[in-house]
Structures are given as C-alpha cells and as structure tokens.
Scaffold this active site. Structure first.
Site, short mmCIF file in Angstrom:
data_model
loop_
_atom_site.label_atom_id
_atom_site.label_comp_id
_atom_site.label_asym_id
_atom_site.label_seq_id
_atom_site.Cartn_x
_atom_site.Cartn_y
_atom_site.Cartn_z
CG LEU A 110 -73.62 50.06 -127.35
CD1 LEU A 110 -73.43 51.29 -126.47
CD2 LEU A 110 -74.81 50.22 -128.28
N GLY A 134 -70.09 44.46 -117.29
CA GLY A 134 -70.54 45.72 -117.89
C GLY A 134 -70.92 46.79 -116.87
CE LYS A 135 -68.57 45.62 -111.22
NZ LYS A 135 -68.07 44.40 -111.87
CB THR A 136 -67.01 50.27 -116.00
OG1 THR A 136 -66.38 49.64 -114.88
CG2 THR A 136 -66.37 51.62 -116.24
CB VAL A 137 -70.21 49.88 -120.22
CG1 VAL A 137 -71.08 50.38 -121.37
CG2 VAL A 137 -68.78 49.63 -120.70
CE LYS A 152 -63.86 49.96 -109.48
NZ LYS A 152 -64.65 48.89 -110.09
N PRO A 207 -77.70 47.00 -125.04
CG PRO A 207 -78.33 47.85 -127.12
CD PRO A 207 -78.47 48.09 -125.65
N GLY A 219 -69.02 49.33 -107.43
CA GLY A 219 -68.28 48.40 -106.57
C GLY A 219 -67.19 47.68 -107.36
CB ALA A 220 -64.08 46.13 -106.40
N1 ADP Z 1 -72.77 47.58 -124.08
C1 ADP Z 1 -71.50 47.28 -124.39
N2 ADP Z 1 -71.09 47.31 -125.68
C2 ADP Z 1 -69.82 46.99 -126.01
N3 ADP Z 1 -68.88 46.64 -125.13
C3 ADP Z 1 -69.22 46.59 -123.83
C4 ADP Z 1 -70.55 46.90 -123.40
N4 ADP Z 1 -70.61 46.75 -122.06
C5 ADP Z 1 -69.37 46.37 -121.67
N5 ADP Z 1 -68.54 46.26 -122.72
C6 ADP Z 1 -67.12 45.86 -122.69
O1 ADP Z 1 -67.02 44.70 -121.87
C7 ADP Z 1 -65.89 44.77 -121.03
C8 ADP Z 1 -66.35 44.71 -119.57
O2 ADP Z 1 -67.17 45.83 -119.28
P1 ADP Z 1 -67.02 46.67 -117.93
O3 ADP Z 1 -68.08 47.70 -117.96
O4 ADP Z 1 -65.61 47.16 -117.77
O5 ADP Z 1 -67.30 45.53 -116.86
P2 ADP Z 1 -67.17 45.54 -115.25
O6 ADP Z 1 -67.13 46.98 -114.81
O7 ADP Z 1 -68.34 44.80 -114.77
O8 ADP Z 1 -65.88 44.82 -114.95
C9 ADP Z 1 -65.17 46.07 -121.39
O9 ADP Z 1 -64.16 45.79 -122.32
C10 ADP Z 1 -66.27 46.92 -122.01
O10 ADP Z 1 -65.77 47.86 -122.93
MG MG Z 2 -65.79 48.09 -113.68
#
Ligand code: ADP
Ligand code: MG
Length: 208
Positions: free
Chosen positions: A186, A15-18, A33, A184, A101-102
C-alpha cells in the site's frame, strides 16, 4: 471461545505488524506483542495503534520492552535481564486476541528457549506471514516444516507484497497449507487504506 491467533513470519520485516493491525481491526480484536525488541522510532504496539483504528484499550501493554533492536535473548542480556518464558501467558480479553511474535519461529527468547517452543506450549493457531518475492518458497516451506516438527497448529499463510501467483500456489501445494490471502503493498499506508485492503483481500470467516 473467542478466537486467538499468533502472527508469526518467515523473517523479521515481512509485514507481521501491518497484517496484525489489519486483522485486529477487521475483527475488532485485541493486540498483544509480548516481547518488543527495540522501539525506535516506534514499537509495534504504537504502529498497530496507528494502523488498526482500534481504541487504545484494545492494544495491550508488552510484557517485555527491550532496548536494542536485536533477537530477544540478546536484547534482554544487554538490558541485564533474562526473559522468563513461563510467565508469558496470553491475556484473557473480551474479544479476539491477536498476538504478534518477535521475528521468526526459531528466534531465541533465551539461550535455551525459542519462539516456537512458546507457541508449542500455547497451542494456538499460527498465521504465518510471508513475502511474495523470490526466496519465499524456501523460507515459507522451512517455517511450515518447523511448525509441524514442533506440532504447532497452523491456520495458514498470509502473504504481504506484490502479486506472485505461482509462488503462492506452489507454497499452498507443496506445503499442504491454506493460503489465507495476500495484502498488497500500500503506497499510502494508513488505517483507512489498510482496512479497505484487508477487507478486499481476506475473508473474516477464515479467522472465526
Ligand atoms: N502492505 C504494506 N504496504 C506498505 N508497506 C508495508 C506493508 N506491509 C508492511 N509494510 C512496511 O514494511 C515494513 C515491515 O513491515 P512490518 O509489518 O513492521 O514487519 P514485521 O512486523 O514482520 O517486522 C514496515 O516499514 C511497514 O510499514
Ligand atoms: Mg513487527
């Protein structure tokens, strides 16, 4: 000084990106990034563009955009290049900078240089994104130990997922680390729901 943070995680897909999109949006900051490995169906920069509500000039171009969705060292090899860690320097911008980060801390950028070697050089506070589910205590404490071993500053842990009060408390206590909050899951993930959830579950002052 404008705040600058590195968003790392206990793993890929935590969930880093989110989280970074939520934070960048809340601070009206800039997102960078440096290394994107694999960008199908979209890269993290495009996701943040979609979820942060920020204008496009707040989303900075990657320094390396690699084709295969693999560890950067390997993805770069397959593209016939070697990442030059010395050239990875956080850009100066007119506001807070959020760097993603990656993968996790010991992901190789080259065969000699790991992600946390770069973070040690930058000396910027890390936000460690972690899952809330079973297994997270071990992964998160190991990541904290790795940061301390490398003397990288740690702002705190941001959780993503369903509530698990004891996991979060245990990590805070044993890891002696600040728990910044929990985003949480979403069901309808978009710029609007993310902004609302971020404001409800995190304090902007923690990122001043
Ligand atoms: N709070 C959230 N609610 C719903 N989906 C989420 C949430 N956080 C992450 N996701 C989903 O989980 C997956 C991984 O999240 P992402 O942020 O891309 O992870 P990372 O950047 O660590 O690889 C994605 O498909 C993203 O849409
Ligand atoms: Mg990411």
């Amino acid at each position: 000084m404008k705040p600058r943070f590195v968003v790392s995680g206990t793993d890929t897909n935590v969930g880093k990106t989110v989280f970074a999109a939520g934070l960048a949006g809340a601070l009206q900051g800039y997102y960078w990034k440096p290394i994107q490995s694999g960008a199908a169906p979209e890269g993290d920069k495009e996701t943040v563009m979609r979820l942060s509500g920020l204008p496009s000039d707040h989303i900075l171009p990657e320094q390396y955009r690699l084709n295969a969705p693999l560890s950067p060292h390997r993805s770069a090899e397959l593209d016939g290049i070697t990442i030059q860690p010395a050239t990875l320097i956080p850009p100066s911008v007119e506001g807070p900078l959020i760097i993603e980060g990656a993968g996790g801390l010991m992901v190789p950028i080259t065969r000699e240089f790991l992600q946390f070697d770069l973070y040690a050089k930058w000396d910027l506070p890390i936000i460690l994104v972690a899952r809330t589910t079973l297994g997270t205590i071990n992964h998160t404490l190991l990541s904290i130990a790795a940061l301390r071993m490398r003397e990288v500053p740690l702002l705190g842990v941001a959780f993503v997922g369903e509530d698990n009060t004891d996991n979060m408390r245990t990590i805070g206590e044993i890891g002696e680390v600040r728990i910044l909050g929990r985003l949480p899951h979403l069901p309808q993930l978009n710029a609007h729901s993310l902004r609302d959830a971020f404001t409800t579950h995190f304090r902007k002052e923690d990122f001043a």
